[in-house]
Design an enzyme around this catalytic site. Sequence first.
Site, PDB file in Angstrom:
ATOM      1  N   LYS A   1       0.602  -0.858  -0.014  1.00  9.04           N
ATOM      2  CA  LYS A   1       0.451  -0.152  -0.228  1.00  9.04           C
ATOM      3  C   LYS A   1       1.035   1.081  -0.225  1.00  9.04           C
ATOM      4  CE  LYS A   1      -4.029   1.227   2.053  1.00  9.04           C
ATOM      5  NZ  LYS A   1      -4.711   1.381   3.439  1.00  9.04           N
TER       6      LYS A   1
HETATM    7  C1  E4P Z   1      -7.883   2.403   3.512  1.00 12.87           C
HETATM    8  O1  E4P Z   1      -7.202   1.795   2.925  1.00 12.87           O
HETATM    9  C2  E4P Z   1      -7.702   3.026   4.829  1.00 12.87           C
HETATM   10  O2  E4P Z   1      -7.494   1.792   6.024  1.00 12.87           O
HETATM   11  C3  E4P Z   1      -9.490   3.442   5.896  1.00 12.87           C
HETATM   12  O3  E4P Z   1     -10.987   2.772   5.281  1.00 12.87           O
HETATM   13  C4  E4P Z   1      -9.499   5.035   6.052  1.00 12.87           C
HETATM   14  O4  E4P Z   1     -10.721   4.509   6.812  1.00 12.87           O
HETATM   15  P1  E4P Z   1     -11.054   6.003   7.633  1.00 12.87           P
HETATM   16  O5  E4P Z   1     -11.275   7.071   6.967  1.00 12.87           O
HETATM   17  O6  E4P Z   1     -12.003   5.533   8.445  1.00 12.87           O
HETATM   18  O7  E4P Z   1      -9.680   6.227   8.950  1.00 12.87           O
END
Ligand code: E4P
Length: 218
Positions: free
Chosen positions: A87
């Site tokens: 990622k």
């Molecule tokens: C995506 O991969 C992120 O980990 C995540 O969806 C972020 O979500 P949030 O805005 O609820 O922290």
Amino acid sequence: MKFFIDTANLDQIREAQELGILDGVTTNPSLMAKEGITGQDNILAHYVKICEIVDGDVSAEVISTDFDGMVKEGEALADLHEQIVVKLPMIKDGVKACKYFTDKGIRTNVTLVFSAGQALLAAKAGATYVSPFLGRLDDISTDGLNLIEEIRLIYDNYAFDTEILAASIRHTMHVIDCAKLGADVMTGPLSSITGLLKHPLTDIGLEKFLQDYQKGNK
Ligand code: E4P
């Protein structure tokens, strides 16, 4: 539509896996910290534990912000387990690193995407997944679903292979709206998945069926 769970909590990952509908896991440094997983060795070991629970892709995020650092970290993450997807943040070096990993056959998830232009760049770099953050756009009174719709149109126009991973999902309606718009994947908390089960008429109907069975089988 693939269902990913957005957490580093092993119990919740197990619960979603046992439901039989889980296709993968996404994590980020904040989710790791929330579970008290600190120190590089512990973080890497935790990714392996997650891979051992689920059958699908597990996104593991780099913390470097320069190309060389991302490559070094990403290669180490990819070596951990075949289910790992590297990622990368949507910044200039993240795009470069994405292209590097694409050329090496290592799968990527470009994260922190908030515009159609960023999603277009991620696809051009060959990202396996692009993660538009729906909930965080909604948080600032901007239509997150509109972004999903724009990316779907652009990717379909050019038949990009990059999968749209609707991220920062907060609740069940986000999941349903993303499914209507043709997002390839959703990632959200366990509640956004188990919430899909709920309907009062299901509970009332089941109660009645069971009562009638009892009456007829006294
Ligand atoms: C995506 O991969 C992120 O980990 C995540 O969806 C972020 O979500 P949030 O805005 O609820 O922290």
